[in-house]
Write a protein that holds these residues in place. Structure first.
Motif, PDB file in Angstrom:
ATOM      1  N   ASN A 235       0.827  -1.213   0.000  1.00 48.90           N
ATOM      2  CA  ASN A 235       0.000   0.000   0.000  1.00 48.90           C
ATOM      3  C   ASN A 235       0.856   1.256   0.000  1.00 48.90           C
ATOM      4  O   ASN A 235       0.503   2.266  -0.620  1.00 48.90           O
ATOM      5  N   ARG A 236       1.989   1.195   0.703  1.00 45.12           N
ATOM      6  CA  ARG A 236       2.893   2.346   0.707  1.00 45.12           C
ATOM      7  C   ARG A 236       3.443   2.581  -0.697  1.00 45.12           C
ATOM      8  O   ARG A 236       3.540   3.723  -1.161  1.00 45.12           O
ATOM      9  N   ILE A 237       3.809   1.506  -1.367  1.00 42.94           N
ATOM     10  CA  ILE A 237       4.366   1.621  -2.712  1.00 42.94           C
ATOM     11  C   ILE A 237       3.331   2.228  -3.660  1.00 42.94           C
ATOM     12  O   ILE A 237       3.645   3.116  -4.465  1.00 42.94           O
ATOM     13  N   LYS A 238       2.083   1.779  -3.565  1.00 40.11           N
ATOM     14  CA  LYS A 238       1.026   2.313  -4.427  1.00 40.11           C
ATOM     15  C   LYS A 238       0.843   3.813  -4.186  1.00 40.11           C
ATOM     16  O   LYS A 238       0.662   4.586  -5.139  1.00 40.11           O
ATOM     17  N   GLN A 239       0.863   4.214  -2.924  1.00 37.92           N
ATOM     18  CA  GLN A 239       0.682   5.633  -2.618  1.00 37.92           C
ATOM     19  C   GLN A 239       1.844   6.462  -3.150  1.00 37.92           C
ATOM     20  O   GLN A 239       1.646   7.551  -3.707  1.00 37.92           O
ATOM     21  N   LEU A 240       3.053   5.941  -3.011  1.00 35.46           N
ATOM     22  CA  LEU A 240       4.227   6.654  -3.505  1.00 35.46           C
ATOM     23  C   LEU A 240       4.187   6.759  -5.027  1.00 35.46           C
ATOM     24  O   LEU A 240       4.502   7.803  -5.595  1.00 35.46           O
ATOM     25  N   GLN A 241       3.796   5.678  -5.683  1.00 35.39           N
ATOM     26  CA  GLN A 241       3.724   5.688  -7.143  1.00 35.39           C
ATOM     27  C   GLN A 241       2.676   6.686  -7.626  1.00 35.39           C
ATOM     28  O   GLN A 241       2.857   7.344  -8.651  1.00 35.39           O
ATOM     29  N   ALA A 242       1.581   6.801  -6.864  1.00 34.46           N
ATOM     30  CA  ALA A 242       0.515   7.740  -7.242  1.00 34.46           C
ATOM     31  C   ALA A 242       0.982   9.189  -7.146  1.00 34.46           C
ATOM     32  O   ALA A 242       0.439  10.072  -7.821  1.00 34.46           O
TER      33      ALA A 242
END
Length: 265
Positions: A235-242
């Motif tokens: 979830n952290r990775i998805k937020q950072l990518q966004a």
């Protein structure tokens, strides 16, 4: 139960409110001076209890990254005299405290493979400081205690049956319904603040994603996210990518201004 929840709501309404760098409303019971004093005292205690790394090259590397990040902080924080200490500790961790204190464990440098990844870690930790999460966390804990004590008094004064079971349930509700979500909110907010900070300093923001990919490999088994103080790595990775497009624009602007850190391990 309604009276108990009302007591907690009344306690919450008595505190001062602030706004975080991302626009979120925060509670804050303490002044910046008080938090700085707490942070400085905690840091001194840590230095007296933990072994400090004395390798000049390692310390120079960490300080190089810290200096680049600090230079991009709001004036209130950039003008502080920051202290950066590398601790001999195998845990993959780093932290920052109010009062201009940064601690980096040697273990995190086995996970953060380059300056960009370590900048993501340190930027995240400094993000907690400039978002005043410590003040919010301490204030929140105090309010929870006030609310639970008020609830206990109401139960006892009304001689309510099964009051112990109710209080235990209320305590768990406070933990999973308030304390842990707040912690996950802080972590997610610090991720975004840190991402922008490292980009403004000229580091490659994609290093943040690479870091969390490395972190996710450390442990295959994690407790459910709703029982954790930290969001799941995925979830952290998805937020950072966004948020990566805007971060890359900040990094490009930094490079055009000649900000290209070259911190060597």
């Amino acid at each position: 139960m309604k009276k108990i929840m009302l007591a907690i709501a009344v306690a919450a309404s008595l505190v001062g409110c602030k706004t975080s760098p991302t626009g979120r409303t925060q509670i804050a019971l303490y002044s910046a001076k008080q938090m700085d004093q707490m942070g400085a005292a905690s840091f001194e205690q840590l230095k007296s209890e933990q072994k400090i790394n004395g390798d000049k090259r390692t310390n120079s590397y960490v300080k190089c990254i810290a200096d680049a990040l600090i230079a991009q902080l709001p004036t209130k924080y950039a003008s502080q005299q920051w202290e950066v200490v590398v601790f001999e500790d195998d845990s993959a961790n780093a932290f920052a405290l109010p009062g201009g204190k940064i601690g980096v464990h040697t273990g995190i440098m086995k996970v953060a493979e380059n300056q960009h990844q370590l900048a993501a870690v340190m930027g995240h930790e400094v993000g907690h400081v400039i978002a005043e999460h410590a003040n919010e966390r301490v204030s929140q804990n105090n309010l929870l205690q006030i609310g639970l004590q008020a609830g206990q008094s109401i139960l006892e004064s009304n001689d309510i049956a099964h009051k112990n079971a109710i209080m235990q349930g209320l305590g768990l509700g406070a933990q999973f319904g308030i304390a842990l979500p707040f912690s996950r909110t802080h972590e997610s907010e610090a991720d975004i603040i840190g991402l922008d900070l490292m980009a403004k300093a000229g580091f490659d923001p994609t290093g943040s994603v690479a870091l969390w990919q490395n972190m996710s490999k450390l442990s295959e088994q994690r407790q459910p996210e709703f029982m954790s103080t930290h969001p799941a790595p995925g979830n952290r990775i998805k937020q950072l990518q966004a948020s990566m497009t805007s971060a890359e624009q900040l990094a490009a602007k930094a490079r055009s201004q000649g900000l290209m850190p070259n911190c060597q391990r």
